[in-house]
Structure formats: C-alpha cells, structure tokens
Design an enzyme around this catalytic site. Structure first.
Site, short mmCIF file in Angstrom:
data_model
loop_
_atom_site.label_atom_id
_atom_site.label_comp_id
_atom_site.label_asym_id
_atom_site.label_seq_id
_atom_site.Cartn_x
_atom_site.Cartn_y
_atom_site.Cartn_z
N GLU A 47 -6.85 4.34 8.07
CA GLU A 47 -6.67 5.77 7.81
C GLU A 47 -7.93 6.36 7.18
O GLU A 47 -8.31 7.50 7.45
CB GLU A 47 -5.43 5.99 6.92
CG GLU A 47 -4.15 5.76 7.72
CD GLU A 47 -2.99 5.19 6.93
OE1 GLU A 47 -2.99 5.28 5.70
OE2 GLU A 47 -2.07 4.64 7.57
N SER B 179 3.66 -2.40 10.27
CA SER B 179 5.11 -2.47 10.47
C SER B 179 5.71 -3.81 10.06
O SER B 179 6.63 -4.32 10.70
CB SER B 179 5.48 -2.13 11.92
OG SER B 179 5.10 -0.79 12.22
N LYS C 71 0.09 4.25 -0.19
CA LYS C 71 -0.55 5.41 0.45
C LYS C 71 -0.34 6.67 -0.42
O LYS C 71 -0.28 6.55 -1.64
CB LYS C 71 -0.05 5.58 1.89
CG LYS C 71 -0.20 4.26 2.69
CD LYS C 71 -0.02 4.42 4.17
CE LYS C 71 -0.19 3.05 4.84
NZ LYS C 71 -0.09 3.10 6.28
N HIS D 70 -9.52 0.86 5.03
CA HIS D 70 -8.24 1.06 5.72
C HIS D 70 -8.45 1.95 6.95
O HIS D 70 -9.27 2.87 6.92
CB HIS D 70 -7.22 1.69 4.76
CG HIS D 70 -5.83 1.66 5.32
ND1 HIS D 70 -5.38 2.58 6.24
CD2 HIS D 70 -4.80 0.80 5.12
CE1 HIS D 70 -4.13 2.27 6.58
NE2 HIS D 70 -3.76 1.20 5.90
N GLU E 204 -5.12 -5.24 10.46
CA GLU E 204 -4.09 -4.22 10.69
C GLU E 204 -4.36 -3.53 12.02
O GLU E 204 -5.16 -2.58 12.07
CB GLU E 204 -4.11 -3.18 9.56
CG GLU E 204 -3.83 -3.74 8.19
CD GLU E 204 -3.29 -2.66 7.25
OE1 GLU E 204 -2.16 -2.82 6.78
OE2 GLU E 204 -3.99 -1.65 7.01
N ASN F 63 0.86 -1.18 0.00
CA ASN F 63 0.00 0.00 0.00
C ASN F 63 0.90 1.23 0.00
O ASN F 63 1.52 1.56 1.01
CB ASN F 63 -0.89 -0.05 1.26
CG ASN F 63 -1.75 1.20 1.40
OD1 ASN F 63 -1.80 2.05 0.52
ND2 ASN F 63 -2.45 1.30 2.53
N GLY G 211 2.71 2.07 10.89
CA GLY G 211 3.63 3.20 10.77
C GLY G 211 4.36 3.52 12.06
O GLY G 211 5.00 4.56 12.17
#
Ligand code: 13P
Length: 251
Positions: A97, A213, A11, A95, A167, A9, A173
């Site tokens: 985010e 990660s 992003k 996702h 996730e 991904n 991250g």
C-alpha cells in the site's frame, strides 16, 4: 531454523479507544504457551498507549512505516528514533500500500531499512507481485528486483535482523489467499535468493512471513509449509479472537 513471527498490521484502523480495546482483548486472551513471537502494529497515534498495555505481556510492538531521515523539515513524517522512544521493536517497511498509493520506490525502502537497522529497529520488509505481474509470469523477476534493490548494501550480519514478508498484492484484503503451494513456491524462491546473496546459513535463519487474506481457517496449512515462518495479518487481526486463533495455528 527461522523463528516464527505472527504480526498484525492494523493499517489505518483503531483510534485510541479501539486500540485499547483490541490490545486489552489480546493480552487477556493470549494462550499461556505460544510457539511464535506476536507483534501488533497499530497506527502511530496509538503506539505509546498500546506499548504501555503490552509491555508486560508476550506482545511486541511495531510501527507501519517511518521516514529514513533523522529529523528536520519533513511535515507529517515519523523518524526511527521517535518509534524507538515509544517502545517499537519492529517497523513494517515497503508495504504494497505504501508502494502503490504513496509511490515508495525500492531505493526509498532500502534507505528506510538501513536507517531502521542503524537505529535498533527490526524491519519487516514487504515484497509481492500484483495480479497483472503474476498473470504475465514475471512473479519471480518482480520479487528478485524488490529483494535485491531493497537489500542493496545490507550485510550478512544485518540480514539476521530483517524479517521478510511475502504479500502477493492480489491476495491483500481480497479474501483470495495464495494456496499453500503457491505461497511455498515463492517463499522457497526468496530463501534460495537470500542464500545466493548471504549464504545458506543466514538464509535458513531469516523469518519469511506470508501475508494476504490470512484467516483462522487457512493459517495452519499456510504456516505448516517449510519456508513459511509466520504471517503478516491485516483484516483478521482486528478482532482479538480471530488473531488469537491464528497465533494458536503457529506450531
Ligand atoms: P489482509 O490480511 O487484510 O489481506 O491484509 C494483509 C496485509 O496487507 C498485511 O500487511
């Protein structure tokens, strides 16, 4: 057995030049024999270019989001048929985010999953708990709600076309990956839940990726867990050599 899928991904990273460089590096460095499907998910603006460079390689194309409507006055949005028309096979939906920054609800994600499926796109449906939720011991409740509401009215036949990605938000991250045992525990919970919803045979076939990660040095151990069937990689997919090391870790 569920098939192993390693997806990157990107992003909101890589303009056209950066995208050409990254996918060219991946195509050139891809091992002759791999034990997984490889997917890259660039930003919308690079999809067509990346497709043209990847179409004769082992790399499949995915998008990072889409809207559930077919067309119309939805400024800034992208439809499933638009993604299909530039070569997408997959689309990441839900996702964390998108959920946290852009307020996407389980109901919206469910609509998107249905539209992706009816348009011939394979959803990579993301779920995961926040640190606060984990520390309050409600991880399983959160995951169950996301799965049940996200998959509302999805049939067993459709389930075969959906990839799940667990996730944990606290691992995205942050460099703080879930331990293989922590990840396996939740993956097993998800598969048991799918088994209750769709039966054991379908549940056993669903690819459940881990994301958060994932790096070359932790990928092999995560991917060797019985219910982890791939990875959704953020930071470590942005350099061809580190993404290839993760692909090589898939046995
Ligand atoms: P990182 O690998 O950078 O933690 O990102 C994971 C992710 O969000 C993939 O969708």
């Amino acid at each position: 057995m569920a098939r192993m899928i390693i997806a990157g991904n990107w992003k909101m990273q890589n303009d056209i030049n950066g995208s050409v460089e990254l996918v060219s590096g991946l195509a050139a460095g891809m091992p002759a024999k791999i034990n997984c499907e490889v997917v890259v998910c660039p930003p919308f603006t690079s999809l067509e270019t990346v497709y043209s460079l990847a179409k004769n390689t082992k790399i499949s194309l995915g998008a990072q989001n889409m809207h559930f409507e077919d067309s119309g006055a939805f400024t800034g949005e992208i439809s499933a048929s638009m993604l299909k028309s530039v070569g997408c096979k997959y689309v990441i939906l839900g996702h964390s985010e998108r959920r946290a920054i852009f307020g996407e609800s389980n109901d919206w994600i469910n609509k998107k999953i249905k539209k992706a499926l009816s348009s011939g796109l394979l959803p990579i449906f993301c779920i995961g708990e926040t640190l606060e939720e984990r520390e309050s011991n409600i991880t399983f409740d959160v995951i169950k709600k996301q799965v049940v509401e996200g998959l509302k009215d999805i049939t067993a036949a459709q389930m075969a076309d959906i990839v799940l990605a667990y996730e944990p938000v606290w691992a995205i991250g942050t460099g703080k990956t879930a331990s293989p045992a922590q990840a396996q525990e939740v993956h097993k919970f998800i598969r048991t839940l799918l088994s209750e919803l769709y039966g054991a045979a379908i549940a056993a076939e669903v690819t459940i990726q881990y994301g958060g990660s994932v790096k070359p040095d932790n990928a092999a151990e995560l991917l060797s867990q019985p219910d982890i069937n791939g990875a959704l990689v953020g930071g470590a997919c942005l350099k061809a050599d580190s993404f290839i090391k993760i692909i090589e870790a898939a046995k």
